[in-house]
Design an enzyme around this catalytic site. Structure first.
Site, mmCIF file in Angstrom:
data_model
loop_
_atom_site.group_PDB
_atom_site.id
_atom_site.type_symbol
_atom_site.label_atom_id
_atom_site.label_comp_id
_atom_site.label_asym_id
_atom_site.label_seq_id
_atom_site.Cartn_x
_atom_site.Cartn_y
_atom_site.Cartn_z
ATOM 1 N N HIS A 152 -17.438 -68.761 -72.598
ATOM 2 C CA HIS A 152 -17.477 -68.294 -71.212
ATOM 3 C C HIS A 152 -18.786 -68.778 -70.607
ATOM 4 O O HIS A 152 -19.856 -68.555 -71.175
ATOM 5 C CB HIS A 152 -17.384 -66.768 -71.124
ATOM 6 C CG HIS A 152 -17.433 -66.291 -69.707
ATOM 7 N ND1 HIS A 152 -16.305 -66.131 -68.936
ATOM 8 C CD2 HIS A 152 -18.487 -66.015 -68.895
ATOM 9 C CE1 HIS A 152 -16.659 -65.765 -67.717
ATOM 10 N NE2 HIS A 152 -17.976 -65.680 -67.667
ATOM 11 N N CYS A 153 -18.723 -69.436 -69.461
ATOM 12 C CA CYS A 153 -19.935 -69.981 -68.839
ATOM 13 C C CYS A 153 -20.238 -69.239 -67.534
ATOM 14 O O CYS A 153 -19.532 -69.434 -66.543
ATOM 15 C CB CYS A 153 -19.753 -71.476 -68.583
ATOM 16 S SG CYS A 153 -21.239 -72.217 -67.891
ATOM 17 N N PRO A 154 -21.285 -68.386 -67.519
ATOM 18 C CA PRO A 154 -21.603 -67.668 -66.276
ATOM 19 C C PRO A 154 -22.126 -68.579 -65.171
ATOM 20 O O PRO A 154 -22.017 -68.251 -64.004
ATOM 21 C CB PRO A 154 -22.687 -66.664 -66.717
ATOM 22 C CG PRO A 154 -23.261 -67.224 -67.961
ATOM 23 C CD PRO A 154 -22.183 -68.021 -68.620
#
Ligand SMILES: [Zn+2]
Ligand SMILES: [Zn+2]
Length: 301
Positions: A152-154
């Site tokens: 997951h890439c914020p």
């Protein structure tokens, strides 16, 4: 007639309006992205992506274009447009979300059914109430299971999975090349001017002291971003050869005979799907909403 059609459209209840995960939808369900909690990282990233390259275009590119070469500014603009397009596509594309059991039971949509052969019976997701397909994982941030989950890439505000990995890879590749091009351009801007002797040099110093300071700041910021993206890019180039995801590489999981790129999965749900009154009620009142206390965030206009 137009008003009648408009009323019918407004009355339609769509799946995205009652989506139980934390993902947010926009453009009437045509695009989806990650939760609001990512905005703390996402807003500075998009600001940096707009401000830093455009400062280069304003302060350095015109000089290089006129006095050195037109190739470097043109290359920089092309790489910038490719980087921005890949970034937007990664942010707003479904990463490969697997709908929860409640959704698939109520809707009974052909595309949402999981291929029995791909299921790993040892991987049960208690939130989604499904046996997950191999290589999929539950993203705690988005609160959904994602097929071929990478991470997951914020900074992107989305999961990176089987359906948007190619855009993510193109984003980091183009960003790395853009950083290298702009750093080269900044050095050309500084040293080409200093190599000029006589009145031209004096003119540059008089008019360009502020420009010079700004260019040095751009070099520092672009180098910092460039180092990070180069490491990330090399990591993902290695993964392209091994066929692994970042999660599988870190955990040392066996990926079997599945190829990362060759098995691009079809979309498992249609956020714009029209629901019957009964289906809409079931999803709103069903166990998914009772289990998830903070699901208000998932519905966005
Ligand atoms: Zn799950
Ligand atoms: Zn996620």
């Amino acid at each position: 007639m137009i008003n009648i059609m408009k009323d019918i459209y407004i009355q339609d209840k769509r799946l995205w309006q009652v989506w139980p995960g934390k993902n947010r939808f926009c453009c009437s369900g045509k695009c989806m992205t990650g939760p609001k909690s990512d905005l703390l990282y996402y807003i500075p990233s998009i600001a940096a992506l707009i401000v830093i390259p455009n400062t280069f275009f304003i302060f350095a590119a015109p000089y290089i274009w006129q006095k050195v070469t037109v190739i470097l500014p043109i290359l920089s603009v092309i790489l910038y447009l490719l980087t921005l397009s890949a970034y937007i596509l990664t942010t707003f594309t479904d990463p490969g979300i697997i709908p929860r059991k409640t959704i698939t039971e109520i809707i009974d949509h052909e595309s949402s059914k999981i291929d029995i052969m791909s299921i790993d019976m040892s991987k049960y997701c208690s939130t989604c109430q499904i046996f997950r397909p191999r290589r999929s994982h539950h993203c705690k941030v988005c609160d959904n299971c994602v097929e071929i989950f990478d991470h997951h890439c914020p900074y992107i505000n989305n999961c990176i999975g089987g359906r948007n990995y190619i855009f993510f890879f193109l984003f980091i590749l183009n960003l790395t090349l853009l950083c290298l091009t702009n750093i080269a351009g900044c050095f050309i801007f500084i040293f080409h001017d200093y190599s000029i002797s006589g009145p031209a040099k004096e003119t540059f110093i008089k008019q360009g002291t502020v420009s010079l300071i700004i260019i040095v700041i751009i070099i520092v910021l672009t180098t910092m971003i460039g180092i990070l993206t180069t490491i990330l890019c090399l990591h993902h180039i290695c993964l392209c050869f091994t066929g692994e995801t970042t999660k599988e590489r870190i955990k040392g999981e066996d990926i079997g005979s599945h190829c990362y790129f060759c098995k691009k999965k079809p979309k498992k749900f249609d956020p714009q799907q029209i629901l019957t009154e009964e289906q809409f009620k079931k999803i709103v009142e069903g166990p998914v909403f009772i289990e998830m206390s903070d699901n208000e965030n998932s519905v966005s206009n």
